[in-house]
Design an enzyme around this catalytic site. Structure first.
Site, short mmCIF file in Angstrom:
data_model
loop_
_atom_site.label_atom_id
_atom_site.label_comp_id
_atom_site.label_asym_id
_atom_site.label_seq_id
_atom_site.Cartn_x
_atom_site.Cartn_y
_atom_site.Cartn_z
N ASP A 1 -80.86 -65.81 -114.43
CA ASP A 1 -80.07 -66.43 -113.36
C ASP A 1 -80.81 -66.19 -112.04
O ASP A 1 -81.19 -65.06 -111.72
CB ASP A 1 -78.68 -65.81 -113.29
CG ASP A 1 -77.79 -66.54 -112.29
OD1 ASP A 1 -77.20 -67.58 -112.67
OD2 ASP A 1 -77.71 -66.07 -111.14
N ASN B 1 -79.48 -73.70 -101.48
CA ASN B 1 -78.91 -75.06 -101.44
C ASN B 1 -78.23 -75.32 -100.10
O ASN B 1 -78.40 -76.39 -99.51
CB ASN B 1 -77.90 -75.24 -102.58
CG ASN B 1 -78.53 -75.92 -103.79
OD1 ASN B 1 -79.60 -76.50 -103.69
ND2 ASN B 1 -77.86 -75.83 -104.92
N HIS C 1 -79.95 -79.84 -101.17
CA HIS C 1 -80.03 -79.95 -102.64
C HIS C 1 -81.43 -80.32 -103.11
O HIS C 1 -81.83 -79.95 -104.22
CB HIS C 1 -79.01 -80.98 -103.14
CG HIS C 1 -77.61 -80.50 -103.01
ND1 HIS C 1 -77.06 -79.54 -103.84
CD2 HIS C 1 -76.61 -80.84 -102.14
CE1 HIS C 1 -75.81 -79.31 -103.50
NE2 HIS C 1 -75.50 -80.09 -102.46
N ASP D 1 -83.39 -78.42 -106.00
CA ASP D 1 -83.98 -79.04 -107.20
C ASP D 1 -85.43 -78.60 -107.36
O ASP D 1 -85.89 -78.35 -108.49
CB ASP D 1 -83.91 -80.55 -107.10
CG ASP D 1 -82.47 -81.07 -107.21
OD1 ASP D 1 -81.61 -80.29 -107.67
OD2 ASP D 1 -82.24 -82.24 -106.85
N GLU E 1 -78.03 -72.73 -112.15
CA GLU E 1 -79.28 -72.01 -111.93
C GLU E 1 -79.53 -71.01 -113.05
O GLU E 1 -80.33 -70.09 -112.91
CB GLU E 1 -79.26 -71.28 -110.58
CG GLU E 1 -78.29 -70.12 -110.47
CD GLU E 1 -76.88 -70.55 -110.06
OE1 GLU E 1 -76.12 -69.70 -109.62
OE2 GLU E 1 -76.56 -71.76 -110.18
#
Length: 564
Positions: free
Chosen positions: A436, A444, A449, A453, A479
């Site tokens: 994680d 973010n 975003h 990504d 994530e």
């Protein structure tokens, strides 16, 4: 055992299907269709060729039978004349005119040349030479007690020869030639001085010499061909002859001469309805006599090599056919002639005929069908290929996360279960790593975003580069990532997890212009070695719990146990 065999068969079929693929199956189907269509066309060609050969033989047989009938008619006449001659030798007619002829012979037999004639309108004259000239020949002799009977028999045969000879017959000359120095012929000798020359011309011919008792022991009918000399104006002829014997004594020879030109005319008349093909007549030694094509008399003449090949083929059968280059040659031996009739059919003539038209049409149909088949194959092959590519693309999209290019959650679970079962079967360890990313929500919120990504894609690439060839990685949440390590112990899995953590934390990545960040991750590790449990969901849950322990301990850590 039956269940294992069934599973092995299904596995083998699946491997074969994957190896072949839709494109290979399409290729195989079209190859089979093309092969069978070619075989069917070839079979039709074979049937057509058999029909063509039968047609050639039928044409030849019709002409050969017609020629044989005419020749048989002449041979029958010759046999009839020989029988009449034998009867006349045994029982001559007691006519005054015949007795006078014998007396006249006795008076002139010493003369160099003589001629005895009874009635020019009814019979043929007897032409002869002297005793002295007869004594010079090896085969000639007048030491015969039945010489008088032979003279009268010759006069009687002369009457029959005049009746038998007509303009509609193929025979140009019919004659009886005696060993006793005289002859009777349907061709008159106009001057007596020419009798010796003509007589010796007869007795030196092969058709006379060939009937000696040594040369013709069976006393059968024989055929002879004569080729003209270069300086002679005479034309080639075919002579059929038969010996005349009585009481084991050879008296002479009855013969009929047929000019080759009349045979040529007969062949031309016989094939008026069949314009294609050339008929050729050969003697028993395969010497060319005549052809049905007078305009090109040497157009289809065979060379010595071809004649030898033809002679070899004729040794085995009285009729048949062979191919020579672009020609089809059929032959048939004649029953009443010591020779063979040959029919030559060229390729150009065959193409112009009915069978040629059918062959061309069949070839065009096969070419058209093959062309359409190839076009169909190309179109279907492209269609199947595109569909296969589309199917592969859809399948990949269904199994992978498009952003990270790793397996998605569903695909990862599908991969994990059989791997866990396989490891359990072979008693190999099975480990799971749960990853994680730390502070991903803050990235973010701060950078957007798109930056998030890019972080996910970057992290997925680093995770993939840290794994072994047999390991499987997937994205199971926003994530969150999960790594499956079949055959890896807990210690080995922890080492892999540490390698992943270091790679993620060591490299900075560009987020925006002049802005870089360094990411970190918390990792939890579990293995079947701990509890002997190979349930993937249980192992993932355990690794996930240890992941949160790592987060609680300050993040950027690897927890491989609950106590670390």
């Amino acid at each position: 055992m039956q269940h294992e065999t069934k599973m092995e068969n299904q596995s083998w079929l699946k491997k074969l299907a994957r190896r072949l693929g839709p494109g290979h199956i399409v290729n195989l189907c079209f190859i089979v269709v093309l092969l069978f269509s070619t075989l069917l066309t070839w079979r039709e060609v074979v049937v057509l060729e058999d029909a063509y050969i039968s047609s050639q033989r039928n044409h030849l047989e019709n002409v050969a039978n017609a020629l044989d009938k005419h020749l048989q008619y002449n041979v029958d006449k010759l046999i009839f004349l020989r029988n009449g001659m034998r009867e006349a030798l045994i029982a001559p007619l007691d006519f005054t005119s015949l007795r006078d002829a014998v007396t006249e012979f006795e008076q002139h037999r010493d003369e160099h040349a003589w001629q005895i004639e009874l009635n020019r309108r009814r019979t043929l004259p007897v032409n002869g030479v002297s005793d002295a000239l007869v004594s010079e020949g090896n085969l000639l002799s007048r030491e015969n007690e039945s010489l008088d009977n032979e003279i009268t028999a010759a006069l009687e045969v002369g009457y029959l020869l005049r009746l038998a000879h007509n303009s509609s017959s193929m025979v140009e000359q019919a004659m009886y030639v005696s060993r006793a120095g005289f002859y009777v012929s349907t061709q008159p000798t106009l001057f007596t001085r020419n009798v010796p020359t003509r007589y010796y011309g007869y007795v030196t011919q092969p058709w006379f010499i060939g009937h000696s008792q040594r040369e013709n022991r069976h006393r059968a009918v024989r055929w002879f061909t004569s080729q003209p000399e270069h300086a002679s104006n005479t034309e080639p002829q075919v002579t059929v002859s038969v010996p005349v014997d009585s009481n084991n004594y050879w008296y002479g020879v009855l013969g009929m001469s047929i000019p080759v030109r009349t045979m040529q005319q007969f062949l031309r008349n016989a094939i008026d309805k069949n314009l294609d093909g050339e008929y050729q007549l050969y003697d028993s030694k395969l010497r060319f006599l005549t052809s049905s094509n007078p305009d090109h008399p040497t157009g289809n003449i065979f060379d010595p090599r071809e004649l030898a090949f033809l002679a070899q083929a004729m040794e085995h059968d009285t009729r048949g056919g062979i191919r020579m280059d672009s020609r089809y040659v059929s032959w048939e031996r004649l029953d009443h002639f010591d020779g063979v009739l040959v029919r030559v059919h060229t390729l150009s003539e065959g193409v112009r005929g009915d069978f040629g038209s059918i062959s061309i049409a069949l070839t065009l149909l096969w070419a058209l069908f093959t062309t359409m088949l190839l076009i169909s194959w190309y179109v279907i092959r492209r269609m199947v290929s595109n569909m296969y590519v589309l199917q592969s693309s859809l399948q990949w999209q269904a199994w992978h996360d498009t952003l990270t290019r790793l397996y998605n959650r569903g695909a990862l679970f599908e991969k994990a279960r059989p791997l866990a079962k396989l490891c359990q079967t072979h008693q190999h360890p099975f480990s799971v790593i749960q990853v994680d990313l730390d502070h991903f929500k803050a990235i973010n919120d701060r950078f957007g975003h798109q930056a998030g990504d890019r972080v996910l894609s970057h992290a997925a690439g680093l995770i993939s580069s840290s794994l072994r060839a047999q390991d499987v990685a997937g994205r199971v949440g926003g994530e969150e990532f999960c790594v499956i390590l079949p055959g890896a112990s807990l210690t080995e899995a922890a080492e892999v997890a540490e390698r992943i953590r270091l790679k993620l934390n060591e490299k900075e990545m560009l987020i925006a212009k002049s802005t870089t960040i360094r990411i970190s991750a918390s990792l939890g590790v579990s293995s079947s070695e701990e509890t002997g449990d190979y349930d993937f969901e249980q192992l993932q849950s355990l690794a996930d719990r240890r992941l949160y322990l790592a987060k609680q301990a300050g993040r950027n850590r690897v927890f491989a146990s609950d106590n670390t």
